[in-house]
Design a protein around this motif. Structure first.
Motif: not given
Length: 300
Positions: A64-71, A76-79, A81-86, A266-273
């Motif tokens: 949860k804190l990792t996701e907060e950090l990414i935001r 977060i970019r949905e694919t 694989y999901g949004g935030f994934w574990e 865990c982790g996620a993607y973020v769009g380049k734009d």
């Protein structure tokens, strides 16, 4: 391959090319700082912009804190694989990332027309085994070396459109539209995008006859692989719980060593734009704090 100052220099696009020696002092920021300060987020994203990656140290081992950090970066970019994934190596998706196999240096989502911009990883645990060291390679530096040492092969990888696909999921079958995209893209004479994953390469059936021979004997691809896998190019490190790595997926290739035991990430993607929009806004804010004019063109 001999390291030269040219390949450690700052490019006209503001990118610091790096070799394996970056492991002596990799770019990093502190978790508490970036959670509590916009100035620290700016430092974080400037590191990503300059080097193509940045470590965040002292992160609580909590998804949860990792996701907060990414935001703190952006949406977060949905694919598929999901949004935030574990995930664990359980083949939940038909993808080599969901195994314990060694993965050579690659970029992700080469089969998207718009590959994901940033990739973020946090190793939560690794028990009952060993291995799994992480690998990073500066794709822009590798492209520059290829251009200098093997200019014909560089031109082939710039010119040849490579179809890619991902068909491991039952619900989604991805393939790039048309003939695919080159492995190396340039802008203003400098590398601007790397799109390479040998495991995603699809059927090549659109090439002119004169291009078939150099591609299918793998001359250009073999030259590229030699540069990527050179000890001088490869930055290996053991990712530990509490350290997050943020990677520019349009520049830095990543991989890992084979491992045994059980790993959770865990982790996620973020769009380049979205990442760049956040960086530009933070730069503008920093300039305004100094009492200077906005970085934006006054006509805006």
């Amino acid at each position: 391959m001999n390291q030269t100052h040219h390949f450690q220099s700052v490019s006209p696009l503001g990118k610091q090319y790096w070799s394996s020696t970056i492991g002596k002092s990799p770019p990093s920021v502190d978790y508490e700082a970036v959670i509590g300060s916009e100035d620290a987020v700016l430092e974080w994203l400037e590191n990503v912009h300059r080097y193509g990656f940045c470590l965040v140290n002292g992160v609580p081992v909590d998804p949860k804190l990792t996701e907060e950090l990414i935001r703190r970066i952006a949406f977060i970019r949905e694919t598929h694989y999901g949004g935030f994934w574990e995930f664990s190596p359980d083949l939940a998706h038909g993808d080599t990332a969901y195994t314990n196999m060694a993965l050579k240096a690659h970029t992700d989502t080469t089969y998207f027309t718009d590959p994901c911009g940033l990739q973020i990883f946090h190793l939560l645990s690794h028990t009952e085994g060993s291995g799994g060291e992480s690998l990073l390679v500066d794709g822009f530096r590798a492209a520059s070396i290829l251009q200098e040492k093997h200019p014909e092969d560089f031109e082939i990888l710039m010119r040849t459109r490579v179809p890619t696909h991902a068909v491991g999921d039952a619900l989604y079958k991805y393939t790039v539209i048309g003939e695919g995209y080159p492995i190396i893209t340039t802008r203003g004479g400098e590398p601007s995008m790397i799109r390479y994953n040998n495991d995603d390469r699809s059927v090549i059936k659109h090439m002119a006859p004169e291009d078939v021979a150099p591609w299918y004997v793998y001359r250009a691809l073999a030259s590229w692989d030699r540069v990527l896998s050179s000890p001088d190019s490869e930055y290996w490190f053991q990712l530990q719980p509490g350290t997050v790595v943020v990677i520019d997926n349009h520049r830095v290739l990543h991989g890992r060593a084979e491992f045994t035991g059980k790993r959770r990430l865990c982790g996620a993607y973020v769009g380049k734009d979205d990442y760049l929009a956040r960086l530009y806004a933070l730069r503008d804010r920093a300039v305004a704090k100094e009492g200077e004019s906005s970085v934006w063109d006054p006509t805006l």
